[in-house]
Design a protein around this motif. Structure first.
Motif: not given
Length: 401
Positions: A25-52
């Motif tokens: 479902i999450i793949c590198s060729d499809k754009k991702v939007l993160l829902y919300g402006l809180d520590r959990y959405s920010f954490a998702m961005r960090t985790i995804l960045s950690n995974k490349g």
């Protein structure tokens, strides 16, 4: 039950992201939007960045004011620290980004109000498990089982339990000639209410560092009370720079956002340490400690929410506690509280001790309590706050075992 353990909310979010990656479902060729402006959405961005993953388009939120504020912060940051803002992540309102309908997007949600967010997206034509996905919804069956068929404690029962712990600690300290004083909201409650602040649900005390360590050494554990936290074991896997005395006949779940702590009902025990005498040096000292705390949590996020990072930083934190001796310093204070550098006073505040009533017991109060309370709460601390502010700052549930 274990006396204490931590469940990492960020770690659970990382597991949810791993699951969606495995499902394709999450793949590198499809754009991702993160829902919300809180520590959990920010954490998702960090985790995804950690995974490349570098295909994160940005955040979406239905809070228009928050979107405007975050975009201002981003622009200010770019203006001050970047040559251009071409690589900055986008922050948009839901309608501004998801209307008209966009079928070529993956929306990720980690929210305590998942059902409400789900309904908002469905009204715009987006479908669960096709366009948007639940990464983590904060339902925790393991924690639910811990308190299954156990009676929840009332506020009054929690306060009585904490007062009884304090009475026991008072007995131990007086028996062994250890210096301690109530502090924070407990000291304010002692002076203003002769007991608990009515809406408060915790008790805080502190001791000079050498007395703090001595308390840990001689603490008379019994079938009801024990100590846990910083300094109570050789390996510190505790997140905070203080200890707790707890009632083993209770269980409490505390949600601090990034982690959930499971332990018995407690009173907090802080080490009181020496500080630089020069005001500017003292401010820098506190800011350096604040930077260490920031790096600890940065490490926590970089490890996708591993609670193992906390013990790695124990030695660095201890350096701040041991830099200046309490009894030979003009200024003293506490690290790791919400008050930061305000939690510092002259040592003469503690030159002697007053016994004062706290509910139906007596406790130790520092003779210079006015200087201390003025620092923390301003000079009008005897005035009650507005009714809207008369509430606990903890997100906790306590039960009888």
């Amino acid at each position: 039950m274990e006396t204490y353990y931590i469940k990492s909310v960020i770690g659970e979010i990382a597991k949810g992201i791993d699951r969606l990656i495995e499902q394709g479902i999450i793949c590198s060729d499809k754009k991702v939007l993160l829902y919300g402006l809180d520590r959990y959405s920010f954490a998702m961005r960090t985790i995804l960045s950690n995974k490349g993953y570098r295909n994160i388009e940005g955040y979406v939120s239905d809070d228009e004011a928050a979107v405007v504020e975050h975009n201002c912060d981003i622009k200010n940051f770019a203006c001050r620290y970047l040559n251009d803002d071409s690589g900055l992540i986008q922050v948009s309102t839901i309608k501004g980004r998801l209307v008209p309908f966009d079928e070529n997007v993956t929306i990720l949600i980690a929210s305590k109000s998942y059902i409400l967010e789900k309904e908002k997206l469905e009204r715009l034509g987006y479908c669960e498990n096709i366009h948007f996905y639940k990464v983590y919804d904060f339902v925790d069956e393991a924690l639910d089982r811990l308190v299954l068929n156990k009676r929840r404690m009332t506020m009054k029962e929690m306060q009585t339990t904490e007062k009884n712990i304090l009475s026991y600690v008072d007995h131990v300290c007086r028996k062994h000639n250890l210096r301690y004083w109530v502090c924070g909201g407990t000291l304010l409650g002692t002076i203003r209410h002769k007991g608990f602040i009515p809406w408060d649900d915790d008790i805080d005390i502190f001791l000079p560092l050498q007395d703090y360590r001595r308390l840990i050494e001689i603490f008379e554990e019994n079938e009801q009370y024990t100590m846990m936290g910083m300094g109570t074991s050789e390996v510190n896997d505790y997140t905070d720079m203080f200890a707790k005395v707890v009632d083993k006949k209770t269980i409490l779940i505390e949600d601090i956002g990034t982690v959930r702590k499971i332990n018995p009902v407690w009173i907090d025990v802080f080490p009181l340490v020496g500080l630089p005498g020069d005001e500017e040096e003292r401010l820098v000292f506190f800011k350096k400690y604040k930077e260490v705390k920031r790096r600890i949590w940065e490490d926590f996020y970089a490890s996708n929410g591993s609670t193992g990072v906390f013990s790695k930083w124990y030695g660095k934190q201890k350096e701040f506690l041991e830099k200046y001796d309490f009894d030979n310093s003009e200024y003293v204070g506490v690290f790791g509280t919400v008050y930061d550098e305000r939690d510092a006073t002259t040592r003469r505040v503690y030159e002697s001790t007053i016994r004062m009533s706290f509910e139906d017991i007596e406790v130790n109060v520092p003779v210079g309590y006015q200087e201390y309370l003025d620092n923390l709460y301003g000079k009008d601390w005897m005035q009650l706050p507005d009714e809207s502010k008369r509430q606990s700052h903890h997100d906790i549930e306590a039960y009888w075992l």
